[in-house]
Each structure stands twice: as structure tokens, then as C-alpha cells.
Design an enzyme around this catalytic site. Structure first.
Site, PDB file in Angstrom:
ATOM      1  N   GLU A 181      -4.114   0.256  -5.263  1.00 49.93           N
ATOM      2  CA  GLU A 181      -4.285   1.407  -6.296  1.00 49.93           C
ATOM      3  C   GLU A 181      -3.083   1.626  -6.891  1.00 49.93           C
ATOM      4  O   GLU A 181      -2.363   2.607  -6.843  1.00 49.93           O
ATOM      5  CB  GLU A 181      -4.729   2.657  -5.343  1.00 49.93           C
ATOM      6  CG  GLU A 181      -6.242   2.388  -4.538  1.00 49.93           C
ATOM      7  CD  GLU A 181      -6.655   3.650  -4.023  1.00 49.93           C
ATOM      8  OE1 GLU A 181      -6.031   4.717  -3.917  1.00 49.93           O
ATOM      9  OE2 GLU A 181      -7.844   3.314  -3.481  1.00 49.93           O
ATOM     10  N   ASN A 184     -11.803  -0.368  -4.979  1.00 50.89           N
ATOM     11  CA  ASN A 184     -11.691   0.726  -4.108  1.00 50.89           C
ATOM     12  C   ASN A 184     -12.904   1.695  -4.785  1.00 50.89           C
ATOM     13  O   ASN A 184     -12.574   1.994  -6.024  1.00 50.89           O
ATOM     14  CB  ASN A 184     -10.608   1.184  -3.778  1.00 50.89           C
ATOM     15  CG  ASN A 184      -9.474   0.536  -3.175  1.00 50.89           C
ATOM     16  OD1 ASN A 184      -9.996  -0.695  -2.499  1.00 50.89           O
ATOM     17  ND2 ASN A 184      -8.377   0.866  -2.485  1.00 50.89           N
ATOM     18  N   HIS A 225       0.942  -1.138   0.141  1.00 52.51           N
ATOM     19  CA  HIS A 225      -0.087  -0.068   0.070  1.00 52.51           C
ATOM     20  C   HIS A 225       0.904   1.277   0.069  1.00 52.51           C
ATOM     21  O   HIS A 225       1.052   2.022   1.058  1.00 52.51           O
ATOM     22  CB  HIS A 225      -1.095  -0.002   1.329  1.00 52.51           C
ATOM     23  CG  HIS A 225      -2.054   0.985   0.940  1.00 52.51           C
ATOM     24  ND1 HIS A 225      -3.532   0.387   1.114  1.00 52.51           N
ATOM     25  CD2 HIS A 225      -2.314   2.032   1.022  1.00 52.51           C
ATOM     26  CE1 HIS A 225      -4.286   1.451   1.086  1.00 52.51           C
ATOM     27  NE2 HIS A 225      -3.531   2.526   0.847  1.00 52.51           N
TER      28      HIS A 225
HETATM   29  C1  GBH Z   1      -7.640   5.595  -1.061  1.00 55.54           C
HETATM   30  O1  GBH Z   1      -7.454   6.269  -2.260  1.00 55.54           O
HETATM   31  C2  GBH Z   1      -6.281   5.081  -0.671  1.00 55.54           C
HETATM   32  O2  GBH Z   1      -6.165   3.627  -0.940  1.00 55.54           O
HETATM   33  C3  GBH Z   1      -6.186   5.251   1.019  1.00 55.54           C
HETATM   34  O3  GBH Z   1      -4.945   5.069   1.510  1.00 55.54           O
HETATM   35  C4  GBH Z   1      -6.741   6.600   1.373  1.00 55.54           C
HETATM   36  O4  GBH Z   1      -6.516   6.902   2.777  1.00 55.54           O
HETATM   37  C5  GBH Z   1      -8.038   6.978   0.883  1.00 55.54           C
HETATM   38  O5  GBH Z   1      -8.188   6.457  -0.376  1.00 55.54           O
HETATM   39  C6  GBH Z   1      -8.669   8.176   1.276  1.00 55.54           C
HETATM   40  O6  GBH Z   1      -7.978   9.204   0.403  1.00 55.54           O
HETATM   41  O7  GBH Z   1      -5.017  14.245  -6.200  1.00 55.54           O
HETATM   42  O8  GBH Z   1      -6.898  15.426  -7.395  1.00 55.54           O
HETATM   43  O9  GBH Z   1      -5.397  13.602  -8.313  1.00 55.54           O
HETATM   44  C7  GBH Z   1      -8.594   6.989  -2.740  1.00 55.54           C
HETATM   45  C8  GBH Z   1      -8.664   7.012  -4.191  1.00 55.54           C
HETATM   46  C9  GBH Z   1      -7.570   8.184  -6.088  1.00 55.54           C
HETATM   47  C10 GBH Z   1      -8.414   9.383  -4.241  1.00 55.54           C
HETATM   48  C11 GBH Z   1      -6.795   9.334  -6.577  1.00 55.54           C
HETATM   49  C12 GBH Z   1      -7.554  10.536  -4.906  1.00 55.54           C
HETATM   50  C13 GBH Z   1      -6.554  11.586  -6.897  1.00 55.54           C
HETATM   51  C14 GBH Z   1      -7.233  12.841  -6.812  1.00 55.54           C
HETATM   52  N1  GBH Z   1      -7.694   8.164  -4.539  1.00 55.54           N
HETATM   53  N2  GBH Z   1      -7.103  10.491  -6.374  1.00 55.54           N
HETATM   54  S1  GBH Z   1      -6.081  14.265  -7.139  1.00 55.54           S
END
Ligand code: GBH
Length: 511
Positions: free
Chosen positions: A174, A314, A128
Site C-alpha cells: 500500500e 488489498n 510494510h
Molecule cells: C491495511 O490498510 C493495512 O495494510 C494494514 O496494515 C492495516 O492494519 C489494515 O489495513 C487495517 O486498517 O485515514 O480516512 O484517510 C487498509 C487500507 C487505506 C485504510 C487508507 C485506511 C485511509 C483512510 N487503508 N485508509 S483515512
């Protein structure tokens, strides 16, 4: 004619549910008992990278509080718990010729023993985001495919050997985030990109695709090792966890926007899922990226194809998508389109949260689950993360934080949407883990953003207090679980999940 009698939302009796966390976000114990640094330990030391200047040095102190965490899981009614292993706790330098740290390994052995003794099913994520820092320094981490694949496969083998009681393995969490946030946007460790105001080195147009490629090949190799050498003994299953949001067109009348919606999902999810199920990248990505997208050798492609025993999903939110005309920016990673919160008419996809990227939109959960089920031939699935932050939550008193009605509504609506996907659309989802068991280190946002169903009082010894939403999750699952039973065939005209049977069928309209 027999009417569709399937209940709108229902889950089978053996449906697993619980909570998820990740090592660097909760463990602390950063230097305890011989743990080596990961790229996140190093990244957090660079001024300006983490919103509140914090790190995972102490976090929720779960390294020293496993008994408390297990008691909490029991108290909340969880049947399953998803956590991740800190690679550099087990192999401090990370490499296949580097020594294993027995104390680190023992920590996870005891944790799995204690969890299973408590009747909680462990879902273990091998990776992770916390790559051993030494491997990044030694050979550039994911950028060196052959070295990375060999080292990850060795690490996976060490964990499979040590934890025979684990029946559900997740190779990577992810990979999109490791690749895009780490090597394209540059806001996650190791912090590489073309943005020189932010990162000293990197190339946003090429490195994310190399990183994603290395991770896929590493996943396939670890799965092969598990299937060849451990699955016969342990009878477990293994898969990868992918993140992805639902998409709706900015202009519902626009064919281009509707196509762009699918393309966005292809760039976010199918980038990894197509190789895992089909052995090759999506056509839309090949078309846009050309030779910047690496190609699989025939052997890699063979190894990847079918390398999931289950799909780890997820899911958090949704966006409106507007197509771009003309050529894509070389640094684009979304498929040459705009990702928006409002549609053409100014309607918002969902309410604001504390996370700039997250606007809840529960119907999208059911739609995406069906979209993935259709594309990949109705695979067995587990939801390995789902949850929300709340705007301004961290500014409230503890009493205010515990009354998290916004999060209650999020979980109630999202779990219902998933239970509809199972009961109405025939999706074969077997489990669900809410993100997160407790407030924790939210990466670049530090401790200012809380995702927990349990409040962690960081200023008073990391004490845990369940929020209202923790109970809401149990209440919601109690309502749906046991309404569907497993069967092998579809009954007559009644539309039911072939995996499940509606318990009480009532004939109407004199059918
Ligand atoms: C999860 O990802 C993670 O697995 C976890 O560790 C984390 O704590 C949780 O979410 C809450 O955030 O920065 O605008 O490009 C969530 C999926 C995908 C969310 C990528 C943020 C990028 C947005 N993530 N996304 S940006």
C-alpha cells in the site's frame, strides 16, 4: 443455445488461502538482538500520535512466538501466510553501506524454514511502512529518490539471497498509505503535511507525489534484481500490493458522479498500477496535478512497465462518490470529489465498524476485481488483505469478542463475492489472505481496534484465542475450492474463466 452454467461462486482446487500480518504490528522485540528503530518506533514516541499512547514495542510478541503462530495457522487450516520483514531488524541503519544484522536475518530464515516445514506457503512483504529511522534522518527517506532506491534495492537483494525458499515476494504494501497518510494527512509516520496544527514540517501538495514516485522506481529496481539474479535460481514471483476501495455514484443519474467514481479509483490505485502495467501515470492525475506529479525518465518507465508477476490486491470496503465542480484543492489526493457513506437518497453503503473509514459492501469486491482485471489485461492476482473491525469490539468481554458474528458475515459475503469474480467474470485470482491472523497494533488507532480472527489477550501474556470468524473462513473456502478446474480454452458458448473449467457441465434447453 447453451445456457450459462458456470456456478455462481467457485474456486480452483489449487487456490491458496490463509492470513496476513505485518512486522511492526505483531513482532514486538523492538530492540531485541540488534534491531534498529523504524520511523514507526520514533512516531509512536510523540505524544498524541497513537490513540491509546501505545506502540509496537511488544505487540503480539511474535518475535518470540513463531512456533505458536505456525501452530495457530495449522490449526485454522491455512495454506498460506503473508508476513512482512522489518528492514531495520535486518539492516539496523538501513543503508547499502550499513552492516547487516545476522541475528535479525536468522530470525526470518528460521521462520521461513519452519513455515515451509509445516506445509504453509510464505508470502513475504519487504516493506510494510516501517522505514529504518536512520534513512529518514540521513536523507529524508522516500523524499530522496536516488538514495532511497539504492538502499531499498540493496535490502531487497539481501532478503532474496537469504530466503530462496520464498516463492512469492511483495515489494511494497500500500504505497498509497505511506505517501498520503505519511505526507499529506500526516497521521502516519513520519508525520509530515501542511497541517501545522498537526505536523511541524511538510507540504501536502507536493510530497505525497514525490514519495509515491520514489516507491515506484524502487519497486521496479527490486523486481529487476529479482528477475535477473534470483528468479532463475528460485523460480519465484514478485509483485506489489495496492489498496483500493470500490466506488458507487452518489447520484446514479449523474454522468459526472459516474466519471468521478473511476477517477477516484485512478487516484487511489492506478496511481501505482498504471506505471507498473503501462509505464506512465493515469491521464486524470496528470491533468489535475500538472507538474506537481513527477515524470519518469524513459529508462524508469521501461523498467516499470510489466514489473508485476501478479497483482496484490488489498480490499476492505466501498464509498459513494460525488463529483466536485471547479478547480481541485492543491492538497487534494482523491481526484476532486467527495468520498461519502451515503448516497443521494440517504442509503448507507454498509454498516458502521470500529474503523471510521470502513463500511463493508461485499458486492464491491467482485466489481473492483473485474474493473482491475479489465484494465490490466486479466493479470494473475492474489488478494493480500481483506477484513474488518467491529464497532465496540474492544469493549466486550473475551467471550463476547470470540462470538464475532459480524466478522463471520463479512468474510462469508466477501469471499463469496470474490469467488463469483473468478467463476463468473473470469478474474484470475489464485489466492486470498485475510487481515488479520490475530488482533494487533492498528497503527494510529493503537490496540483499541481489533482486526484479528484470533483474539490476543494483551494483558495476559499475549495469549491467542481463535474467534468464530477464523473457522468461518475455512468453512467458506471448503465450500468453493475445487469447484473449478484449470483448462486452457473456453468451451463452446458456455461462459467460463479461460483459466478454469466448470467440472460438471449440464446441458439444458435441448442445446
Ligand atoms: C491495511 O490498510 C493495512 O495494510 C494494514 O496494515 C492495516 O492494519 C489494515 O489495513 C487495517 O486498517 O485515514 O480516512 O484517510 C487498509 C487500507 C487505506 C485504510 C487508507 C485506511 C485511509 C483512510 N487503508 N485508509 S483515512
Amino acid at each position: 443455445m447453451v445456457k450459462d452454467l458456470a456456478p455462481k461462486a467457485a474456486l480452483p482446487a489449487d487456490f491458496l488461502w490463509g492470513f496476513a500480518t505485518a512486522a511492526y504490528q505483531i513482532e514486538g522485540g523492538a530492540t531485541a538482538d540488534g534491531r534498529g528503530p523504524s520511523i514507526w518506533d520514533t512516531f509512536c514516541k510523540i505524544p498524541g500520535k497513537i490513540a491509546d499512547g501505545s506502540s509496537g514495542d511488544v505487540a503480539c510478541d511474535s518475535y518470540n512466538r513463531t512456533a505458536q503462530d505456525i501452530a495457530l495457522l495449522k490449526q485454522l487450516g491455512a495454506k498460506a501466510y503473508r508476513f512482512s520483514v522489518s528492514w531495520s531488524r535486518v539492516i539496523p541503519k538501513g543503508g547499502r553501506n550499513d552492516p547487516v544484522n545476522q541475528a535479525g536475518l536468522n530470525y526470518y530464515k528460521k521462520f521461513v524454514d519452519d513455515l515451509t516445514d509445516a506445509g504453509i506457503v510464505p508470502f513475504v512483504t519487504l516493506f510494510h511502512w516501517d522505514l529504518p529511522d536512520e534513512l529518514d534522518k540521513r536523507y529524508g527517506g522516500f523524499l530522496n529518490k536516488d538514495e532511497f532506491v539504492a538502499d531499498f534495492t540493496n535490502y531487497a537483494k539481501v532478503m532474496f539471497e537469504a530466503l530462496p525458499k520464498v516463492k512469492h515476494w511483495i515489494t511494497f504494501n500500500e504505497p498509497f498509505c505511506s505517501a498520503v497518510l505519511g505526507y499529506n494527512v500526516g497521521i502516519f509516520a513520519p508525520g509530515r503535511s501542511s497541517h501545522r496544527e498537526r505536523n511541524e514540517a511538510g507540504d501536502s501538495s507536493t510530497e505525497p507525489w514525490i514519495v509515491g514516485h520514489s516507491i515506484l522506481v524502487a519497486h521496479a529496481n527490486a523486481v529487476k534484481v529479482y528477475r535477473d539474479d534470483f528468479k532463475p535460481r528460485d523460480k519465484g514471483e514478485i509483485g506489489i500490493t495496492l489498496n483500493g476501495d470500490w466506488t458507487e455514484p452518489w447520484d446514479p443519474e449523474s454522468e459526472a458522479d459516474r466519471i468521478a467514481c473511476d477517477r477516484k479509483i485512478e487516484f487511489a490505485i492506478c496511481w501505482f498500477a498504471d506505471p507498473v502495467y503501462f509505464g506512465h501515470y493515469p491521464e486524470s492525475m496528470v491533468k489535475q496535478l500538472g507538474d506537481r506529479l513527477p515524470t519518469f525518465t524513459a529508462a524508469e518507465s521501461e523498467l516499470l512497465k510489466g514489473s508485476n508477476d501478479f497483482y496484490g490486491m488489498n480490499h476492505y470496503c466501498a464509498n459513494y462518490i460525488r463529483n466536485h465542480d471547479g478547480p481541485a484543492d492543491p492538497n487534494d489526493t482523491s481526484g476532486n470529489l467527495d468520498v461519502l457513506f451515503e448516497d443521494k437518497f440517504g442509503n448507507s453503503i454498509g454498516p458502521v465498524t470500529q474503523s471510521p473509514w470502513l463500511r463493508p459492501h461485499a458486492p464491491g469486491f467482485r466489481k473492483l476485481m473485474k474493473w482491475l482485471s479489465d484494465r490490466y489485461g486479466r493479470p494473475k492476482m492474489y488478494v493480500t488483505e481483506n477484513g474488518t473491525s467491529i464497532a465496540g469490539e474492544n469493549d466486550l468481554s473475551m467471550e463476547g469478542i470470540l462470538e464475532d458474528d459480524f466478522r463471520c458475515e463479512y468474510f462469508r459475503s466477501y469471499i463469496t463475492s470474490m469467488a463469483e469474480a473468478v467463476a463468473e467474470d473470469g478474474c484470475d485470482c489464485r489466492g486470498y489472505m485475510a487481515w488479520s491472523l490475530m488482533d494487533n497494533f492498528e497503527w494510529a488507532e493503537g490496540y483499541e481496534t481489533r482486526f484479528g480472527v484470533t483474539y490476543v489477550d494483551y494483558n495476559n501474556g499475549q495469549k491467542r484465542y481463535p474467534k468464530k470468524s477464523a473457522w468461518e473462513i475455512k468453512k467458506t473456502f471448503d465450500q468453493y475450492i475445487g469447484k473449478l478446474e484449470k483448462v486452457s480454452e473456453v468451451k463452446g458458448d458456455v461462459k467460463v474463466n479461460p483459466q478454469v473449467e466448470v467440472k460438471e457441465l449440464v446441458e439444458v434447453n435441448g442445446a
